[in-house]
Motif scaffolding. Sequence first.
Motif, PDB file in Angstrom:
ATOM      1  N   VAL A  61     -14.928 -63.184 -64.683  1.00 28.63           N
ATOM      2  CA  VAL A  61     -14.214 -64.286 -64.021  1.00 28.63           C
ATOM      3  C   VAL A  61     -12.813 -64.336 -64.607  1.00 28.63           C
ATOM      4  N   PHE A  62     -11.791 -64.214 -63.742  1.00 33.25           N
ATOM      5  CA  PHE A  62     -10.419 -64.233 -64.250  1.00 33.25           C
ATOM      6  C   PHE A  62      -9.464 -64.775 -63.194  1.00 33.25           C
ATOM      7  N   ARG A  63      -8.295 -65.164 -63.672  1.00 28.97           N
ATOM      8  CA  ARG A  63      -7.221 -65.698 -62.822  1.00 28.97           C
ATOM      9  C   ARG A  63      -6.161 -64.613 -62.720  1.00 28.97           C
ATOM     10  N   THR A  64      -5.699 -64.333 -61.501  1.00 26.17           N
ATOM     11  CA  THR A  64      -4.742 -63.239 -61.327  1.00 26.17           C
ATOM     12  C   THR A  64      -4.047 -63.339 -59.979  1.00 26.17           C
ATOM     13  N   ARG A  65      -2.926 -62.640 -59.862  1.00 25.07           N
ATOM     14  CA  ARG A  65      -2.249 -62.469 -58.565  1.00 25.07           C
ATOM     15  C   ARG A  65      -2.550 -61.091 -57.985  1.00 25.07           C
ATOM     16  N   ALA A  66      -3.397 -60.339 -58.644  1.00 26.55           N
ATOM     17  CA  ALA A  66      -3.680 -58.954 -58.231  1.00 26.55           C
ATOM     18  C   ALA A  66      -4.251 -58.894 -56.815  1.00 26.55           C
ATOM     19  N   THR A  67      -3.862 -57.838 -56.101  1.00 27.92           N
ATOM     20  CA  THR A  67      -4.439 -57.573 -54.774  1.00 27.92           C
ATOM     21  C   THR A  67      -5.381 -56.370 -54.815  1.00 27.92           C
ATOM     22  N   LEU A  94     -16.086 -62.391 -55.424  1.00 24.15           N
ATOM     23  CA  LEU A  94     -15.745 -63.711 -54.902  1.00 24.15           C
ATOM     24  C   LEU A  94     -14.283 -63.989 -55.199  1.00 24.15           C
ATOM     25  N   VAL A  95     -13.581 -64.547 -54.238  1.00 24.29           N
ATOM     26  CA  VAL A  95     -12.202 -65.000 -54.433  1.00 24.29           C
ATOM     27  C   VAL A  95     -12.173 -66.494 -54.157  1.00 24.29           C
ATOM     28  N   ASP A  96     -11.793 -67.265 -55.175  1.00 24.77           N
ATOM     29  CA  ASP A  96     -11.802 -68.723 -55.094  1.00 24.77           C
ATOM     30  C   ASP A  96     -13.151 -69.239 -54.583  1.00 24.77           C
ATOM     31  N   GLY A  97     -14.215 -68.594 -55.072  1.00 22.01           N
ATOM     32  CA  GLY A  97     -15.563 -69.046 -54.767  1.00 22.01           C
ATOM     33  C   GLY A  97     -16.150 -68.536 -53.475  1.00 22.01           C
ATOM     34  N   HIS A  98     -15.390 -67.754 -52.708  1.00 21.95           N
ATOM     35  CA  HIS A  98     -15.869 -67.288 -51.404  1.00 21.95           C
ATOM     36  C   HIS A  98     -16.113 -65.780 -51.429  1.00 21.95           C
ATOM     37  N   PRO A  99     -17.181 -65.289 -50.769  1.00 19.56           N
ATOM     38  CA  PRO A  99     -17.450 -63.851 -50.736  1.00 19.56           C
ATOM     39  C   PRO A  99     -16.262 -63.088 -50.160  1.00 19.56           C
ATOM     40  N   ALA A 100     -15.869 -62.007 -50.854  1.00 18.07           N
ATOM     41  CA  ALA A 100     -14.682 -61.254 -50.428  1.00 18.07           C
ATOM     42  C   ALA A 100     -14.894 -59.748 -50.485  1.00 18.07           C
ATOM     43  N   LYS A 140      -5.232 -66.776 -57.957  1.00 16.80           N
ATOM     44  CA  LYS A 140      -6.573 -67.054 -57.449  1.00 16.80           C
ATOM     45  C   LYS A 140      -7.584 -66.774 -58.550  1.00 16.80           C
ATOM     46  N   ASP A 141      -8.747 -67.377 -58.412  1.00 20.21           N
ATOM     47  CA  ASP A 141      -9.878 -67.065 -59.286  1.00 20.21           C
ATOM     48  C   ASP A 141     -10.655 -65.908 -58.662  1.00 20.21           C
ATOM     49  N   VAL A 142     -10.869 -64.870 -59.453  1.00 18.77           N
ATOM     50  CA  VAL A 142     -11.622 -63.704 -59.001  1.00 18.77           C
ATOM     51  C   VAL A 142     -12.893 -63.607 -59.829  1.00 18.77           C
ATOM     52  N   GLU A 143     -14.019 -63.408 -59.154  1.00 19.46           N
ATOM     53  CA  GLU A 143     -15.298 -63.191 -59.839  1.00 19.46           C
ATOM     54  C   GLU A 143     -15.892 -61.874 -59.358  1.00 19.46           C
ATOM     55  N   ILE A 144     -16.358 -61.074 -60.295  1.00 21.48           N
ATOM     56  CA  ILE A 144     -17.124 -59.870 -59.962  1.00 21.48           C
ATOM     57  C   ILE A 144     -18.504 -60.039 -60.582  1.00 21.48           C
ATOM     58  N   TRP A 145     -19.492 -60.294 -59.723  1.00 18.09           N
ATOM     59  CA  TRP A 145     -20.878 -60.463 -60.183  1.00 18.09           C
ATOM     60  C   TRP A 145     -21.491 -59.083 -60.338  1.00 18.09           C
ATOM     61  N   LEU A 146     -22.019 -58.811 -61.526  1.00 16.47           N
ATOM     62  CA  LEU A 146     -22.591 -57.504 -61.831  1.00 16.47           C
ATOM     63  C   LEU A 146     -23.982 -57.374 -61.203  1.00 16.47           C
ATOM     64  N   PRO A 147     -24.433 -56.143 -60.958  1.00 14.76           N
ATOM     65  CA  PRO A 147     -25.752 -55.952 -60.327  1.00 14.76           C
ATOM     66  C   PRO A 147     -26.855 -56.615 -61.154  1.00 14.76           C
ATOM     67  N   HIS A 148     -27.610 -57.489 -60.510  1.00 13.31           N
ATOM     68  CA  HIS A 148     -28.566 -58.306 -61.262  1.00 13.31           C
ATOM     69  C   HIS A 148     -29.715 -57.484 -61.838  1.00 13.31           C
ATOM     70  N   ASN A 149     -29.952 -56.287 -61.281  1.00  9.50           N
ATOM     71  CA  ASN A 149     -31.137 -55.516 -61.679  1.00  9.50           C
ATOM     72  C   ASN A 149     -30.773 -54.118 -62.184  1.00  9.50           C
ATOM     73  N   GLU A 150     -29.550 -53.967 -62.696  1.00 10.03           N
ATOM     74  CA  GLU A 150     -29.082 -52.653 -63.133  1.00 10.03           C
ATOM     75  C   GLU A 150     -28.270 -52.813 -64.423  1.00 10.03           C
TER      76      GLU A 150
END
Length: 391
Positions: A61-67, A94-100, A140-150
């Motif tokens: 989870v991080f804050r960035t202007r990256a595209t 997720l970008v700002d809490g929404h699937p992206a 924006k807030d960016v989240e990368i959820w890691l594979p839950h079973n790997e």
Amino acid sequence: MPTDHHWITTPVTADLLRGALELERTAHGVLPHRLPARARAQCADPQLAMSESQPSGVRLVFRTRATAVELDTLPTKRVYVGAPPRPDGLYDLLVDGHPAGQGSVRGGNTLTLDMSTGSAETRPGPVGTVRFTGLPGGEKDVEIWLPHNETTELVALRTDAPVGPAPDRGRRVWLHHGSSISHGSDAASPTTTWPALAASLGGVELLNLSLGGGALLDPFTARAMRDTPADLISVKIGINLVNADLMRLRAFTPAVHGFLDTVRDGHPGTPLLVISPILCPVHEDTPGPSVPDFSAVKSGRLRFRAAGDPAERASGKLALGVIRDELARIVEQRAAEDPALHHLDGRELYGDADYRELPLPDELHPDAATHRRMGERFAGLAFGAGGCFAD
């Protein structure tokens, strides 16, 4: 896509990760753990080691202007002898809490498991990359959820703009412990396990200490929960004790009390919800252990069956009906002195009517549609008006 010299590499550190209790430095990078080293040192079970290192609910989870974002990882893929190949683990963006976006990492280590002999063999493989491009500009807030079973070692994070920790949004932390069902077995992706869906609907931060095959009332898990800051706590108890045929009723009752006592040592007044097992017809009245149905494996399907005898309940063997009755009794007894302790019958999340409509494909684990249903139901029951987790 930026050219190479535009990439900024940011070390993966604890302040960019949520959902892990500890980071282990490895030869390649860092490995998130959901149990601390002290807990891991108290149990040599390879199933537990695999499960706690699978990053269910763990996200960058991080804050960035990256595209554009690249994440190098070293996954460990599981292969079951005689079974069809498993799909690559999914990363949810997720970008700002929404699937992206979604992606996978190919390659990685391979762990080959033979369920007929119990053998396991690991073969090393290469680091891979998941890439997300075309993100919206601006902070924006960016989240990368890691594979839950790997199991996933984090090697490098690259972006085309600087990265910093995301600000604390003041959301309550929900600490949950359960079995492979809560871990996310057969969910579609890491953000669609039932606890992740429920947390999103409830507006809380998930800390998922669910362990596939490992919800066994272990004291070291209770101590990890005791020592972890949380605003809301739940424990889903039962199915793994039957799967493993681990204990009899005489041991179960004091083990539940001891587990809850330990959690309460660190969280004396925190809302604490005890959830009994969801419906599982093969084990409602028949004790464990659960064993693979190898005739089904040969036909390309993994199914389980109950190897116990219903008559063994008379000598204290545990079936799900026994466990549900005893958990309800324990919570009622304790709640007289602990008004923040609550109980939920797991069949309110998945019961008889649900089984008729959405049967358990392998007789133990819910499918993706059932995870969604359970997440929505739990959010309504726990986070909704009058629920024990209502804000």
